[in-house]
Design a protein around this motif. Structure first.
Motif, short mmCIF file in Angstrom:
data_model
loop_
_atom_site.label_atom_id
_atom_site.label_comp_id
_atom_site.label_asym_id
_atom_site.label_seq_id
_atom_site.Cartn_x
_atom_site.Cartn_y
_atom_site.Cartn_z
N THR A 41 -72.85 8.15 27.37
CA THR A 41 -73.26 8.71 28.66
C THR A 41 -72.60 7.96 29.81
O THR A 41 -72.02 8.56 30.72
CB THR A 41 -74.78 8.64 28.80
N SER A 42 -72.67 6.62 29.76
CA SER A 42 -72.08 5.89 30.89
C SER A 42 -70.56 5.97 30.84
O SER A 42 -69.92 5.98 31.90
CB SER A 42 -72.58 4.44 30.94
N ALA A 46 -69.77 9.25 32.47
CA ALA A 46 -70.00 9.18 33.91
C ALA A 46 -68.87 8.42 34.58
O ALA A 46 -68.34 8.85 35.62
CB ALA A 46 -71.34 8.51 34.19
N ASN A 62 -70.14 -3.26 32.97
CA ASN A 62 -70.95 -2.58 31.96
C ASN A 62 -70.78 -3.25 30.60
O ASN A 62 -71.75 -3.52 29.88
CB ASN A 62 -70.51 -1.11 31.90
N PHE A 94 -77.89 0.10 31.74
CA PHE A 94 -77.50 1.52 31.75
C PHE A 94 -77.80 2.15 33.11
O PHE A 94 -76.92 2.76 33.74
CB PHE A 94 -78.24 2.24 30.63
N VAL A 95 -79.04 1.96 33.57
CA VAL A 95 -79.42 2.58 34.84
C VAL A 95 -78.57 2.03 35.98
O VAL A 95 -78.12 2.76 36.86
CB VAL A 95 -80.92 2.34 35.11
N THR A 133 -75.47 0.87 35.84
CA THR A 133 -74.12 1.45 35.83
C THR A 133 -74.11 2.82 36.46
O THR A 133 -73.26 3.15 37.30
CB THR A 133 -73.61 1.54 34.38
N ILE A 134 -75.09 3.65 36.04
CA ILE A 134 -75.14 5.01 36.57
C ILE A 134 -75.36 4.99 38.08
O ILE A 134 -74.72 5.73 38.84
CB ILE A 134 -76.27 5.80 35.87
N LEU A 155 -72.19 3.97 39.90
CA LEU A 155 -71.21 5.06 39.88
C LEU A 155 -71.59 6.15 40.87
O LEU A 155 -70.75 6.69 41.59
CB LEU A 155 -71.11 5.65 38.48
N LYS A 156 -72.88 6.47 40.91
CA LYS A 156 -73.33 7.51 41.83
C LYS A 156 -73.08 7.08 43.27
O LYS A 156 -72.65 7.89 44.09
CB LYS A 156 -74.82 7.78 41.61
#
Lengths: 116, 97, 157
Positions: free
Chosen positions: A81-82, A85, B35, B69-70, B72-73, B76-77
């Motif tokens: 998933t990452s 993304a 990451n 994980f959170v 990284t997301i 990126l956002k």
């Protein structure tokens, strides 16, 4: 039996460390961001998998093993998933994947990265 | 002994990831490196738990995996949209009420 | 059925993580799992897609096969990283995802990404845009075996 388990987990830990180190080596060595993701993928899948398997053998049938297993399952769900993304964000911001014949067209980017 | 060797190997790999995070050159290289560094940190916490004989470290490792994980997301956002408040992906298909 | 399965999964996870098995704590665990299930029902996020119980029979076999593929691909990529010079030939290409539902496509795309040497970088309706590290991984993917297996996964249910 104890000694045998120790040997097996030692071998698994050593193999996991091998893949983790060379995955990280790939992270430094490969020419561009998209290629580097494959290096990071080695660390995330087989490296972490073998490493956690080695630790699970040391843990025996306890809650520690269950938690390690959960960590592993989470890695296998979160890592693609990452990766996706990251790749999609890079692509949408105009990053061009490096190929052999793109060497002259974007020399400025490769000037810093293809030093290997 | 075995765990100490594994910790040392992880340290080497973490240094390599840190090198990539410092070299860049794009922001996505850095995010990727961080990451990967986080993944190694999770493994490091787990192996340190065995090294110190404290099995409750596994909870911290699990938590760190989630945060990594959170994080990284979220980063990126932020880089993609410039702020955290906008919905990402497809334009509000389910949103609204 | 999806709600029951979600509740059981949550409670099993809770039991694994807590490690304290007194009646009070188990009661609190059941309570918190029930609250989560109720919230999930109200948000209408429990469906075939978010909680694919219909796949639970066929998934383990697929995971075994995927595990084998991952090991092989890892060894190949590690060899390429270690060999002197640049032993890589990155390329971007498209493959067709033969699955009819979104869940199947997501499983396929994530399986591709999970296998080192290939990364899904974009999804465009039925086409997946793939970045491959070398010809070997590219040919592996274009042989279409993974596509067939993921499609069979969805059809078996």
């Amino acid at each position: 039996m104890e000694a045998l388990l120790d040997i097996v987990s030692g071998v698994l830990l050593a193999a996991g460390s091998f893949f983790i180190i060379f995955g990280a080596h790939g992270l430094v060595r490969l020419p561009d961001m998209f290629a580097r993701m494959h290096g990071a993928g080695v660390t995330d899948t087989l490296g972490a998998g073998l490493f956690i398997a080695g630790l699970m053998i040391q843990g025996g049938f306890t809650l520690v093993t269950a938690k390690l297993f959960l960590i592993l399952v989470f890695f296998f769900f979160a890592s693609p998933t990452s990766s996706y993304a990251l790749a999609n964000a890079a692509l949408s911001q105009g990053e061009k994947p490096w190929t052999w014949n793109s060497e002259d067209s974007n020399g400025d980017k490769d000037g810093t990265s293809s030093k290997t | 002994m075995m765990f100490a060797a594994a910790t040392a190997a992880l340290c080497v790999a973490m240094l390599l990831a840190l090198l990539r995070a410092c070299l860049g050159p794009t922001v996505y290289d850095r995010v990727l490196a961080v990451n990967s560094f986080g993944t190694k940190t999770v493994l490091m916490i787990a192996v340190l738990g065995f090294l110190a004989g404290r099995p409750d470290f596994m909870d911290i490792a699990l938590l760190y995996a989630l945060i990594n994980f959170v994080g990284t997301i979220a980063v990126l956002k932020f880089f993609r949209y410039g702020d955290m408040a906008r919905p990402g992906g497809r334009p509000a298909a389910k949103g609204g009420d | 059925m999806h709600a029951i399965s979600l509740g059981l999964t949550l409670f099993a996870t809770w039991l694994l993580l807590s490690g304290v098995y007194t009646p009070l704590f188990i009661f609190l665990g059941v309570l918190s799992c029930a609250i989560v299930v109720v919230i999930a029902l109200r948000m209408e996020v429990i469906d075939r897609e978010s909680h694919p119980v219909h796949l639970s029979m066929s998934l383990p076999g697929y995971w075994l096969w995927l595990g084998k593929e991952i090991v092989l691909a890892n060894i190949d990529v590690t060899k390429r990283i270690l060999s002197p010079g640049q032993a890589i030939n990155p390329s971007v290409f498209r493959v067709k995802a033969g699955q009819d539902d979104e869940l199947g496509k997501v499983i396929y795309a994530n399986s591709i990404t999970l296998t080192p040497g290939t990364v899904t970088i974009d999804i465009d309706d039925d086409d997946l845009v793939i970045h491959a590290l070398s010809e070997t991984s590219r040919d592996d993917l274009e042989s279409g075996e993974m596509d067939r297996r993921v499609t069979a996964l969805g059809d078996g249910a």
